[in-house]
Enzyme design. Structure first.
Site, short mmCIF file in Angstrom:
data_model
loop_
_atom_site.label_atom_id
_atom_site.label_comp_id
_atom_site.label_asym_id
_atom_site.label_seq_id
_atom_site.Cartn_x
_atom_site.Cartn_y
_atom_site.Cartn_z
N ARG A 158 -5.53 0.74 -6.57
CA ARG A 158 -4.21 0.71 -6.27
C ARG A 158 -3.30 2.43 -7.11
O ARG A 158 -2.94 3.25 -6.74
CB ARG A 158 -3.19 -0.02 -6.00
CG ARG A 158 -3.46 -0.65 -5.40
CD ARG A 158 -1.99 -1.68 -4.89
NE ARG A 158 -1.77 -2.81 -4.12
CZ ARG A 158 -2.58 -3.19 -2.29
NH1 ARG A 158 -1.76 -1.73 -1.40
NH2 ARG A 158 -1.81 -4.00 -2.23
N ASP A 195 0.79 2.84 4.39
CA ASP A 195 0.33 4.49 3.93
C ASP A 195 -1.52 4.80 4.79
O ASP A 195 -1.92 5.39 4.24
CB ASP A 195 -0.87 3.50 2.71
CG ASP A 195 -1.45 1.75 3.08
OD1 ASP A 195 -1.55 1.53 4.37
OD2 ASP A 195 -1.87 1.05 2.07
N ASP A 198 -4.88 1.85 10.77
CA ASP A 198 -6.54 1.51 11.20
C ASP A 198 -6.85 1.48 12.91
O ASP A 198 -6.63 1.84 13.30
CB ASP A 198 -7.33 1.14 9.78
CG ASP A 198 -8.66 0.48 10.14
OD1 ASP A 198 -9.62 1.15 10.83
OD2 ASP A 198 -8.57 -1.38 9.77
N GLY A 210 1.18 -0.89 -0.16
CA GLY A 210 0.17 0.18 -0.16
C GLY A 210 0.90 1.04 0.10
O GLY A 210 0.44 2.45 -0.36
P1 IMP Z 1 -4.58 -2.14 10.91
O1 IMP Z 1 -3.40 -3.31 11.48
O2 IMP Z 1 -5.70 -2.09 11.25
O3 IMP Z 1 -4.21 -0.68 11.64
O4 IMP Z 1 -4.51 -2.21 8.89
C1 IMP Z 1 -3.57 -1.68 8.83
C2 IMP Z 1 -3.89 -1.43 6.65
O5 IMP Z 1 -4.82 -1.97 6.63
C3 IMP Z 1 -3.02 -0.51 5.96
O6 IMP Z 1 -2.09 -1.05 6.26
C4 IMP Z 1 -3.95 -0.86 4.49
O7 IMP Z 1 -3.62 -1.77 4.29
C5 IMP Z 1 -5.07 -1.39 5.74
N1 IMP Z 1 -6.38 -1.08 5.32
C6 IMP Z 1 -6.76 -0.45 6.63
N2 IMP Z 1 -8.18 0.72 6.09
C7 IMP Z 1 -7.80 0.76 5.07
C8 IMP Z 1 -8.72 1.18 4.41
O8 IMP Z 1 -10.06 2.38 4.19
N3 IMP Z 1 -8.62 1.53 2.69
C9 IMP Z 1 -7.40 0.19 2.20
N4 IMP Z 1 -6.80 -0.19 3.46
C10 IMP Z 1 -7.30 -0.18 4.22
#
Ligand code: IMP
Length: 187
Positions: A173, A103, A106, A47
């Site tokens: 992407r 990227d 979350d 990403g």
């Molecule tokens: P985390 O481990 O929950 O913080 O997720 C991080 C990863 O989830 C990011 O690097 C993205 O690849 C993916 N992600 C989280 N939210 C989105 C979104 O709204 N669109 C696309 N990818 C997302």
């Protein structure tokens, strides 16, 4: 599927992104001036590939660039939600100042796993530069290493967004802007 027609609305245009990336690069160039060279900039695949490419071209200090990948594994086809490093760095980061480029942050699980990994590899400091941040969805509070700093491009509302490196099912992407995916496209 995979085209502009699937986007409900644009949140950040190509011009807005480019302006913000330039600001972040300038801030990083100021903050890391005088640090031992090179700073190691680590992009989180896949990403962060566009954000990484854009920001390193605007950082005015010597940098080394590498990629890392983290994935969630579980038993069978179910994801456990606990990420592990699935593709590691080529560069030795021991004693180096590292900036992890993401990227979007979350829940914070991926970042937390990657920061611990870079710390175990002996980085002097680990900073994070994420293009988007969704603080309202955070489950894990990650801790930066050493004098590491946290940089973010924009705070993202709680939509599922695509473009500028971010995907749904590996599509979108290559869109040069960030938009909200029409909910009916997420099956
Ligand atoms: P985390 O481990 O929950 O913080 O997720 C991080 C990863 O989830 C990011 O690097 C993205 O690849 C993916 N992600 C989280 N939210 C989105 C979104 O709204 N669109 C696309 N990818 C997302």
């Amino acid at each position: 599927m995979g085209s502009e027609a699937d986007i409900e609305r644009v949140l950040w245009t190509e011009e807005e992104i480019s302006g913000r990336v330039a600001e972040l690069a300038s801030q990083i160039s100021d903050d890391f001036k005088g640090f031992p060279a090179p700073i190691v900039v680590v992009g989180v695949a896949t990403g962060a590939f566009l954000f990484l490419a854009d920001i390193v071209r605007k950082i005015t200090l010597p940098v080394a660039v590498d990629f890392i990948r983290a994935e969630s594994y579980g038993s069978g086809t179910e994801s456990s939600g606990v990420p592990r490093v699935s593709c590691d760095l080529k560069i030795d980061i021991s004693g180096k100042h590292v900036i992890l480029v993401e990227d979007i942050v979350d829940t914070g699980n991926t970042l937390s796993c990657l920061i611990s990994h870079l710390q175990r590899k002996g980085a002097s400091s680990v900073s994070v530069c994420t293009f988007l941040d969704k603080p309202a969805r955070r489950q894990v509070q990650f801790k930066l290493v050493g004098e590491g700093k946290f940089y973010w491009g924009f705070e993202c509302p709680e939509y599922f967004v695509v473009g500028y490196g971010m995907d749904y099912a590996e599509l979108y992407r290559n869109l040069p802007y960030v938009g909200v995916l029409r909910p009916e496209m997420r099956k």
